[in-house]
Design a protein around this motif. Structure first.
Motif, PDB file in Angstrom:
ATOM      1  N   ARG A  57       0.824  -1.195   0.000  1.00 43.97           N
ATOM      2  CA  ARG A  57       0.000   0.000   0.000  1.00 43.97           C
ATOM      3  C   ARG A  57       0.859   1.246   0.000  1.00 43.97           C
ATOM      4  N   MET A  58       0.287   2.327  -0.515  1.00 45.83           N
ATOM      5  CA  MET A  58       0.875   3.651  -0.402  1.00 45.83           C
ATOM      6  C   MET A  58      -0.058   4.479   0.474  1.00 45.83           C
ATOM      7  N   LEU A  59       0.547   5.237   1.382  1.00 53.59           N
ATOM      8  CA  LEU A  59      -0.216   6.047   2.329  1.00 53.59           C
ATOM      9  C   LEU A  59       0.111   7.522   2.129  1.00 53.59           C
ATOM     10  N   ARG A  60      -0.748   8.362   2.675  1.00 59.06           N
ATOM     11  CA  ARG A  60      -0.460   9.803   2.638  1.00 59.06           C
ATOM     12  C   ARG A  60      -0.761  10.428   3.986  1.00 59.06           C
ATOM     13  N   TRP A  61       0.147  11.281   4.400  1.00 63.69           N
ATOM     14  CA  TRP A  61       0.016  12.035   5.652  1.00 63.69           C
ATOM     15  C   TRP A  61      -0.306  13.475   5.283  1.00 63.69           C
ATOM     16  N   ASP A  62      -1.350  14.023   5.889  1.00 62.03           N
ATOM     17  CA  ASP A  62      -1.778  15.387   5.602  1.00 62.03           C
ATOM     18  C   ASP A  62      -1.155  16.347   6.607  1.00 62.03           C
ATOM     19  N   GLU A  63      -0.424  17.330   6.116  1.00 63.79           N
ATOM     20  CA  GLU A  63       0.303  18.239   7.002  1.00 63.79           C
ATOM     21  C   GLU A  63      -0.626  19.133   7.801  1.00 63.79           C
ATOM     22  N   ALA A  64      -1.755  19.492   7.223  1.00 65.68           N
ATOM     23  CA  ALA A  64      -2.658  20.412   7.911  1.00 65.68           C
ATOM     24  C   ALA A  64      -3.393  19.742   9.062  1.00 65.68           C
ATOM     25  N   GLY A  66      -2.700  16.224  10.125  1.00 65.39           N
ATOM     26  CA  GLY A  66      -1.977  15.129  10.747  1.00 65.39           C
ATOM     27  C   GLY A  66      -2.590  13.767  10.466  1.00 65.39           C
ATOM     28  N   ALA A  67      -3.655  13.735   9.669  1.00 66.52           N
ATOM     29  CA  ALA A  67      -4.336  12.477   9.369  1.00 66.52           C
ATOM     30  C   ALA A  67      -3.532  11.653   8.365  1.00 66.52           C
ATOM     31  N   VAL A  68      -3.585  10.331   8.516  1.00 61.62           N
ATOM     32  CA  VAL A  68      -2.950   9.403   7.587  1.00 61.62           C
ATOM     33  C   VAL A  68      -4.032   8.518   6.977  1.00 61.62           C
ATOM     34  N   GLY A  69      -4.027   8.417   5.668  1.00 64.66           N
ATOM     35  CA  GLY A  69      -5.013   7.599   4.984  1.00 64.66           C
ATOM     36  C   GLY A  69      -4.412   6.901   3.793  1.00 64.66           C
ATOM     37  N   ALA A  70      -5.209   6.076   3.133  1.00 66.51           N
ATOM     38  CA  ALA A  70      -4.748   5.313   1.975  1.00 66.51           C
ATOM     39  C   ALA A  70      -4.607   6.219   0.762  1.00 66.51           C
ATOM     40  N   PHE A  71      -3.545   6.034   0.024  1.00 65.19           N
ATOM     41  CA  PHE A  71      -3.374   6.701  -1.266  1.00 65.19           C
ATOM     42  C   PHE A  71      -3.623   5.712  -2.399  1.00 65.19           C
ATOM     43  N   ARG A  72      -3.035   4.508  -2.284  1.00 66.88           N
ATOM     44  CA  ARG A  72      -3.238   3.484  -3.320  1.00 66.88           C
ATOM     45  C   ARG A  72      -3.018   2.105  -2.710  1.00 66.88           C
ATOM     46  N   SER A  73      -3.961   1.203  -2.933  1.00 71.22           N
ATOM     47  CA  SER A  73      -3.823  -0.165  -2.452  1.00 71.22           C
ATOM     48  C   SER A  73      -4.736  -1.067  -3.285  1.00 71.22           C
ATOM     49  N   PRO A  74      -4.196  -2.112  -3.913  1.00 70.23           N
ATOM     50  CA  PRO A  74      -2.781  -2.496  -3.912  1.00 70.23           C
ATOM     51  C   PRO A  74      -1.950  -1.485  -4.686  1.00 70.23           C
ATOM     52  N   ALA A  75      -0.642  -1.533  -4.455  1.00 69.92           N
ATOM     53  CA  ALA A  75       0.242  -0.519  -5.015  1.00 69.92           C
ATOM     54  C   ALA A  75       1.451  -1.125  -5.722  1.00 69.92           C
ATOM     55  N   GLY A  76       1.355  -2.396  -6.080  1.00 69.01           N
ATOM     56  CA  GLY A  76       2.480  -3.022  -6.778  1.00 69.01           C
ATOM     57  C   GLY A  76       3.711  -3.144  -5.906  1.00 69.01           C
ATOM     58  N   HIS A  77       3.506  -3.242  -4.585  1.00 69.87           N
ATOM     59  CA  HIS A  77       4.632  -3.272  -3.647  1.00 69.87           C
ATOM     60  C   HIS A  77       5.593  -2.117  -3.963  1.00 69.87           C
ATOM     61  N   SER A  78       5.025  -0.928  -4.069  1.00 71.37           N
ATOM     62  CA  SER A  78       5.820   0.243  -4.435  1.00 71.37           C
ATOM     63  C   SER A  78       6.907   0.513  -3.419  1.00 71.37           C
ATOM     64  N   ASN A  79       8.015   1.086  -3.913  1.00 67.85           N
ATOM     65  CA  ASN A  79       9.147   1.427  -3.064  1.00 67.85           C
ATOM     66  C   ASN A  79       9.393   2.928  -3.174  1.00 67.85           C
ATOM     67  N   GLY A  80      10.387   3.358  -3.933  1.00 66.59           N
ATOM     68  CA  GLY A  80      10.761   4.760  -4.003  1.00 66.59           C
ATOM     69  C   GLY A  80       9.781   5.609  -4.798  1.00 66.59           C
ATOM     70  N   ASN A  81       9.630   6.869  -4.375  1.00 63.15           N
ATOM     71  CA  ASN A  81       8.781   7.847  -5.058  1.00 63.15           C
ATOM     72  C   ASN A  81       9.537   9.157  -5.218  1.00 63.15           C
TER      73      ASN A  81
END
Length: 304
Positions: A57-64, A66-81
């Motif tokens: 999975r890929m996740l995203r943290w919102d700076e404003a 502080g929430a963390v949620g899903a960005f993409r799942s499944p994500a192809g076992h993603s590594n670097g971005n």
């Protein structure tokens, strides 16, 4: 000398360069990953995208918020971005054995999945040149087991660095001779390419020629007790390296290790971000940490 339990000063240049003048503690942003990597800050969204490789999975943290949620799942076992010149997301999908670009409308374009007709091993990390070319490392980490990808035999039989031509899209061999090429970054002036070789426990630096080819290179740094994962530059020309159980290393432009950040978990990746590009995000084992610093990362997007 260790200050505040966080900054280890090995050379006075770490102090005079303001490298130890930031926050006095690490801030833990998230702690529910199986193995976190690939942080990249998207300034338009004020969000951090990062990968949780074994959980696919890929996740995203919102700076404003502080929430963390899903960005993409499944994500192809993603590594670097990373980001390209237009602020689009470039992702190394080591499970899908390809490098992709997420367009502004959310669709996904495959940039590379083969070299001379043979499937890539498991792309790990990427950097974008101001001419639009994408350089990426291709170790075999994602095909040696099912933990971070899918067990398979290498069709190429080597772990290399490649360059995607910005005009033709052709995938070209950029450099070979690596045992486990991992983190990759261009110097601030784009005259050198730095590649971390995890298995060799070194960082190599190679000169970038005008035609996009590379010199044979030389060893810039060694970490015999830990090895390296990804690497990033600040605007003072210092190289910051994720060094697994040895924290985050900081190297002077001449290759001297001048200081370390002491992190409570094995460090995998790091990236500069935040509105001023002076917030260091660190992925470490199960967690994501941040540290607002007195130094600033190099510009997020290079333009020709």
């Amino acid at each position: 000398m260790v200050e505040h339990g966080l900054y280890e000063i090995l050379d006075e240049r770490f102090r005079t360069g303001k490298c130890a003048n930031g926050d006095l503690r690490l801030e833990k942003l998230f702690g529910d990953c199986r193995w976190a990597e690939g942080p990249v800050y998207l300034p338009a969204w004020r969000q951090l995208i990062f990968s949780d490789i074994p959980n696919d999975r890929m996740l995203r943290w919102d700076e404003a918020t502080g929430a963390v949620g899903a960005f993409r799942s499944p994500a192809g076992h993603s590594n670097g971005n990373t980001l390209d010149r237009e602020g689009r997301l470039i992702t190394c999908e080591q499970g899908n054995r390809r490098v992709t670009r997420t367009e502004h409308d959310g669709s996904v374009t495959v940039l590379a999945d083969r070299y001379r007709g043979r499937r890539l091993n498991s792309p790990n990390d990427a950097v974008v040149h101001s001419d639009g070319s994408v350089w990426f490392t291709d170790p075999d980490f994602g095909i040696t087991s099912d933990y971070e990808g899918h067990r398979a035999e290498s069709e190429i039989g080597a772990c290399n660095v490649y360059r995607i031509d910005p005009g033709s899209g052709e995938v070209r061999l950029a450099a070979d001779g690596f045992t486990g090429p991992n983190g990759i970054v261009l110097s601030p002036d784009e005259q050198q390419l730095y590649v971390a070789d995890s298995r060799a426990r070194t960082i190599r630096v190679l000169d970038v020629r005008e035609d996009g080819t590379l010199s044979d290179g030389k060893v810039f740094a060694e970490a015999p007790n830990s090895g390296f994962d990804n690497i990033r530059f600040d605007d003072g020309g210092r190289l910051w390296a994720a060094a697994f159980g040895d924290g985050v290393h900081c190297y002077d432009p001449d290759g001297t290790l001048i200081g370390r950040l002491l992190v409570p978990e094995p460090v995998s990746n790091l990236a500069f971000g935040g509105p001023k590009n002076n917030r260091l995000f660190i992925t470490a084992s199960t967690s994501v940490y941040s540290l607002v610093m007195a130094v600033t990362g190099t510009p997020r997007v290079r333009r020709a």
